[in-house]
Design a protein around this motif. Structure first.
Motif, PDB file in Angstrom:
ATOM      1  N   THR A  46      50.820  38.120  35.777  1.00  0.00           N
ATOM      2  CA  THR A  46      49.574  38.596  35.169  1.00  0.00           C
ATOM      3  C   THR A  46      48.581  37.452  34.982  1.00  0.00           C
ATOM      4  N   THR A  47      49.075  36.266  34.615  1.00  0.00           N
ATOM      5  CA  THR A  47      48.172  35.122  34.455  1.00  0.00           C
ATOM      6  C   THR A  47      47.640  34.657  35.806  1.00  0.00           C
ATOM      7  N   ALA A  48      48.473  34.761  36.850  1.00  0.00           N
ATOM      8  CA  ALA A  48      48.025  34.373  38.194  1.00  0.00           C
ATOM      9  C   ALA A  48      46.887  35.274  38.663  1.00  0.00           C
ATOM     10  N   VAL A  49      47.001  36.570  38.378  1.00  0.00           N
ATOM     11  CA  VAL A  49      45.938  37.504  38.754  1.00  0.00           C
ATOM     12  C   VAL A  49      44.652  37.173  38.001  1.00  0.00           C
ATOM     13  N   CYS A  50      44.782  36.842  36.729  1.00  0.00           N
ATOM     14  CA  CYS A  50      43.611  36.502  35.913  1.00  0.00           C
ATOM     15  C   CYS A  50      42.929  35.240  36.451  1.00  0.00           C
ATOM     16  N   ILE A  51      43.719  34.222  36.762  1.00  0.00           N
ATOM     17  CA  ILE A  51      43.155  32.974  37.299  1.00  0.00           C
ATOM     18  C   ILE A  51      42.485  33.229  38.649  1.00  0.00           C
ATOM     19  N   THR A  52      43.077  34.107  39.440  1.00  0.00           N
ATOM     20  CA  THR A  52      42.478  34.467  40.733  1.00  0.00           C
ATOM     21  C   THR A  52      41.086  35.045  40.540  1.00  0.00           C
ATOM     22  N   GLU A  53      40.923  35.929  39.544  1.00  0.00           N
ATOM     23  CA  GLU A  53      39.609  36.512  39.267  1.00  0.00           C
ATOM     24  C   GLU A  53      38.615  35.430  38.852  1.00  0.00           C
ATOM     25  N   VAL A  54      39.068  34.477  38.051  1.00  0.00           N
ATOM     26  CA  VAL A  54      38.186  33.388  37.610  1.00  0.00           C
ATOM     27  C   VAL A  54      37.736  32.541  38.799  1.00  0.00           C
ATOM     28  N   ILE A  55      38.664  32.214  39.690  1.00  0.00           N
ATOM     29  CA  ILE A  55      38.325  31.391  40.861  1.00  0.00           C
ATOM     30  C   ILE A  55      37.375  32.143  41.786  1.00  0.00           C
ATOM     31  N   LYS A  56      37.610  33.440  41.974  1.00  0.00           N
ATOM     32  CA  LYS A  56      36.703  34.238  42.805  1.00  0.00           C
ATOM     33  C   LYS A  56      35.305  34.276  42.201  1.00  0.00           C
ATOM     34  N   LEU A  57      35.229  34.345  40.887  1.00  0.00           N
ATOM     35  CA  LEU A  57      33.928  34.318  40.223  1.00  0.00           C
ATOM     36  C   LEU A  57      33.230  32.986  40.457  1.00  0.00           C
ATOM     37  N   LEU A  58      33.954  31.879  40.285  1.00  0.00           N
ATOM     38  CA  LEU A  58      33.363  30.550  40.470  1.00  0.00           C
ATOM     39  C   LEU A  58      32.918  30.332  41.916  1.00  0.00           C
ATOM     40  N   LEU A  59      33.741  30.787  42.870  1.00  0.00           N
ATOM     41  CA  LEU A  59      33.364  30.648  44.278  1.00  0.00           C
ATOM     42  C   LEU A  59      32.120  31.472  44.598  1.00  0.00           C
ATOM     43  N   SER A  60      32.046  32.681  44.043  1.00  0.00           N
ATOM     44  CA  SER A  60      30.877  33.537  44.274  1.00  0.00           C
ATOM     45  C   SER A  60      29.625  32.912  43.684  1.00  0.00           C
ATOM     46  N   VAL A  61      29.754  32.302  42.494  1.00  0.00           N
ATOM     47  CA  VAL A  61      28.616  31.614  41.873  1.00  0.00           C
ATOM     48  C   VAL A  61      28.160  30.451  42.759  1.00  0.00           C
ATOM     49  N   LEU A  83      48.523  42.502  26.822  1.00  0.00           N
ATOM     50  CA  LEU A  83      49.378  43.662  26.575  1.00  0.00           C
ATOM     51  C   LEU A  83      50.756  43.510  27.222  1.00  0.00           C
ATOM     52  N   SER A  84      50.814  42.877  28.392  1.00  0.00           N
ATOM     53  CA  SER A  84      52.075  42.802  29.136  1.00  0.00           C
ATOM     54  C   SER A  84      52.936  41.607  28.723  1.00  0.00           C
TER      55      SER A  84
END
Length: 337
Positions: A45-60, A227-228
């Motif tokens: 679950t933390t890996a998925v969260c970090i993935t979203e953060v990295i995708k956001l930073l790359l998009s920025v 939650l998980s």
């Protein structure tokens, strides 16, 4: 002059299919390695969260390069993010739907036999095609529909694993399982096509749309983390079990996620489904050499069906990568009258 333009379009789609297939296969193989070789398993679950953060930073970062100047970059973020709560809500829909899909898939797997789950979950492929027709006002030929269902059958055979006898009795509710898998299939088709419609219904930059979606994605994934695995993470730490291989998997998932949005923008969700199927085949073949997996007859037959379906779907046909403007044209005719 139409023929060269059509051939370029076909070559571009084939290029997108090939690159996305290779990236997805590499991600699958790397993910399997991290889940089988590392002694201390990390929290997925933390890996998925970090993935979203990295995708956001790359998009920025890509948006900053696309705008060309700091002032225009700030103005774009201010206009499309800070002052557009409606657009943020619009892009939060796929994140929420995908969260529901993942939970329903887990619930279905807990209440259905693995073989039944494998077969029924592949209905997401024709469901995506159906959502494409209904939501984007497109049409698919009979040959295309045949290729879609052939792909569904091929993926099922590729992933098929014979049921193994076990002495452990697990209480299951098949009715609940089938209900959950139906919701998961509908969510999969709807979320992907919804995002495609948002991308293609306006001239807003792809990277702005990604930023809008990943912001809500971070909120959703953080909620899932709490939650998980909230209690265990407080005890062991957010980055517990992380290795260089885990970070490599996260990197592949991040870049693959960005590339998927490019594929959806310039091709379609059905093409994305074919790419995912080809990645399953490629990663399984690679697993033969890396993990000693044995090729079975069902896998060979499934691979053949996947390859044939990709070929059939790629035959010259009506363009399915842009939203039909039938309704708009009819309205213009009414106004003209």
């Amino acid at each position: 002059m139409a023929a060269p333009r059509e051939s370029v379009s076909l070559l571009f789609k084939l290029y997108c299919l090939a690159v996305m297939t290779l990236m997805a296969a590499a991600y699958t193989i790397a993910l399997r390695y991290t889940r089988t070789s590392d002694k201390e398993l990390y929290f997925s679950t933390t890996a998925v969260c970090i993935t979203e953060v990295i995708k956001l930073l790359l998009s920025v970062g890509i948006l900053a390069k696309e705008t060309g100047s700091l002032d225009r970059f700030k103005a774009s973020l201010r206009e499309n993010v800070l002052r557009s709560p409606k657009e943020l809500m619009k892009l939060s829909v796929p994140s929420l739907v995908y969260a529901v899909q993942n939970n329903m898939a887990f619930l279905a797997l807990s209440n259905l036999d693995a073989a039944v789950y494998q077969v029924t979950y592949q209905l997401k492929i024709p469901c995506t095609a159906l959502c494409t027709v209904l939501m984007l006002n497109r049409t698919l030929s009979k040959l295309q529909w045949i290729s879609v269902f052939m792909l569904c059958g091929g993926v099922t055979l590729v992933q098929w694993k014979p049921a193994q006898a076990t002495k452990i009795v697990v209480e299951q509710n098949p009715l609940l399982g089938f209900g959950a898998i139906a919701i998961a299939v509908l969510c999969s088709g709807f979320a992907g096509v919804y995002f495609e419609k948002v991308l293609k219904s306006s001239d807003t930059s792809l990277w702005v749309r990604n930023i809008q979606m990943y912001l809500s994605g971070i909120i959703v994934t953080l909620t899932v983390v709490y939650l998980s695995d909230g209690a265990e993470i407080q005890e062991k730490g957010f980055f517990y079990g992380y290795t260089y291989y885990v970070w490599f998997v996260i990197f592949l998932a991040s870049v693959g996620g960005l590339y998927t949005s490019v594929v959806v923008k310039y091709t379609d969700n059905i093409m994305k489904g074919f790419s995912a199927a080809a990645a399953i085949v490629l990663s399984t073949i690679s697993s033969v050499m890396l993990f000693g997996l044995q090729i079975t007859l069902t896998f060979a037959l499934g691979t053949l069906l996947v390859c044939v379906s990709i070929y059939l779907y790629g035959l010259p046909r009506q363009d399915t990568t842009s939203i039909q403007q039938g309704e708009t044209a009819s309205k213009e005719r009414v106004i003209g009258v």
